[in-house]
Design a protein around this motif. Structure first.
Motif, short mmCIF file in Angstrom:
data_model
loop_
_atom_site.label_atom_id
_atom_site.label_comp_id
_atom_site.label_asym_id
_atom_site.label_seq_id
_atom_site.Cartn_x
_atom_site.Cartn_y
_atom_site.Cartn_z
N ARG A 1 -6.31 4.10 1.40
CA ARG A 1 -5.55 3.60 2.55
C ARG A 1 -6.49 3.14 3.67
N LYS A 2 -7.62 3.83 3.84
CA LYS A 2 -8.59 3.40 4.84
C LYS A 2 -9.20 2.05 4.46
N ILE B 1 0.82 -1.21 0.00
CA ILE B 1 0.00 0.00 0.00
C ILE B 1 0.86 1.26 0.00
N ASP B 2 2.05 1.22 0.60
CA ASP B 2 2.90 2.40 0.66
C ASP B 2 3.69 2.62 -0.63
N HIS C 1 -7.77 -0.25 2.77
CA HIS C 1 -6.73 -1.26 3.03
C HIS C 1 -6.66 -1.61 4.50
N ASP D 1 -6.63 9.34 -2.10
CA ASP D 1 -5.49 8.66 -1.48
C ASP D 1 -5.79 8.22 -0.04
#
Length: 320
Positions: free
Chosen positions: A303-304, A113-114, A306, A299
């Motif tokens: 991420r949330k 994810i990063d 994930h 973005d």
């Protein structure tokens, strides 16, 4: 004589600089060549339609050709592997859905994810909790008060965002469910209408036809705000439940692309999605009109999703 020689050298250097300057500027211009967008989905589906609908307007906004590279397989793994092997220069983008994010969460992805950066969201298709219109569970109240045998809850694929939405809702609402997985939303609608299921997790776009016909009822929408197409359907947030799930699609780049290039891409994508052709797609599919969104929204959202995926799949024992 020395003065004239020096003057001649200066003049020659200036001329050379003038000749080279446009070339150097051309090299710095972005984009100066074709843009490639990677898709994990085969032709004809929602993801493919999303990309091909915006493609002509995006080419116009960027001033360069835009191609779609279809890399199917492995729940997004093939597409992500291909993206990771391309230069982080802004000329390669990837359309990401919860499929990619749940594959990452399970530890099955070559990309973390990063390693990706969200540029712009293309669609936000909230998940509905849907029941038969002539059944016993036609309101959120009846669903929350259910204390009988486990509800037969239809979802697509074990370990998917649909599956996670069912598990989280059941936990938040303190009800028992028995998850029944199917291949797609069409099968869910058929089995729900036929009585094989009590409840199903369906995207807004998948369920709207049956809801409009009066065959199915949307008990709740798993989103922070109501949608125009179902103004009377309460959200899970209104019900006091922390269960926000949606099938999103958005463009990302691999980490390392210069910010000025990401800004150019974001502006062009939003311009393309504001065009008539893409707006018609949103209207005709019943998608929320606020689906297109900038990277500042997209973005953090991906991420949330994930984080939620890791939490839910860990509870289910599906994280490596």
């Amino acid at each position: 004589m020395q003065f004239y020689k020096r003057l001649a050298l200066i003049s020659t250097a200036a001329m050379a600089a003038a000749i080279l300057a446009p070339s150097a500027m051309a090299q710095d211009a972005f984009p100066s060549g074709p843009i490639e967008i990677i898709s994990h989905a085969s032709a004809g589906g929602g993801t493919d339609t999303t990309l091909r609908t915006m493609q002509p307007a995006l080419e116009k906004a960027l001033g360069v050709p835009v191609s779609i590279a279809v890399k199917t397989g492995g729940s997004g793994r093939v597409a992500m592997s291909y993206a990771k092997g391309r230069p982080a220069d802004g000329y390669t983008l990837m359309l990401v859905t919860p499929t990619h994010l749940y594959t990452m969460a399970q530890g099955n992805s070559p990309v973390g994810i990063d390693e990706i950066v969200g540029i712009a969201r293309a669609s936000d298709d909230p998940i509905l909790i849907v029941t038969r219109a002539d059944g016993d569970l036609t309101t959120a109240k009846s669903m929350l008060e259910h204390d009988g045998s486990p509800l037969r809850w239809g979802t697509t694929h074990v370990g998917s965002v649909d599956h996670a939405s069912a598990e989280v809702f059941a936990r938040e609402a303190d009800i028992d469910i028995s998850v029944v997985p199917f291949e797609g939303g069409g099968e869910l609608v058929i089995n729900l209408m036929g009585g094989s299921l009590d409840v199903a997790s369906l995207n807004l776009t998948e369920a709207m036809d049956a809801i409009s016909r009066g065959d199915l009822t949307a008990v709740a929408i798993m989103a922070p705000a109501r949608v125009d197409t179902l103004p009377d359907t309460p959200t899970t947030a209104e019900l006091g439940l922390d269960a926000d799930f949606s099938t999103v699609r958005g463009l990302v780049a691999m980490k390392g692309v210069p910010q000025e290039r990401l800004d150019i891409l974001e502006k062009a994508l939003l311009e393309a999605m504001a065009g008539e052709r893409y707006q018609d797609l949103l209207i005709n599919s019943g998608m929320p009109m606020n689906s297109p969104a900038p990277g500042a929204t997209w973005d953090p959202q991906l991420r949330k999703i994930h984080v939620n995926a890791v939490e839910v799949l860990t509870e289910l024992g599906m994280v490596k």
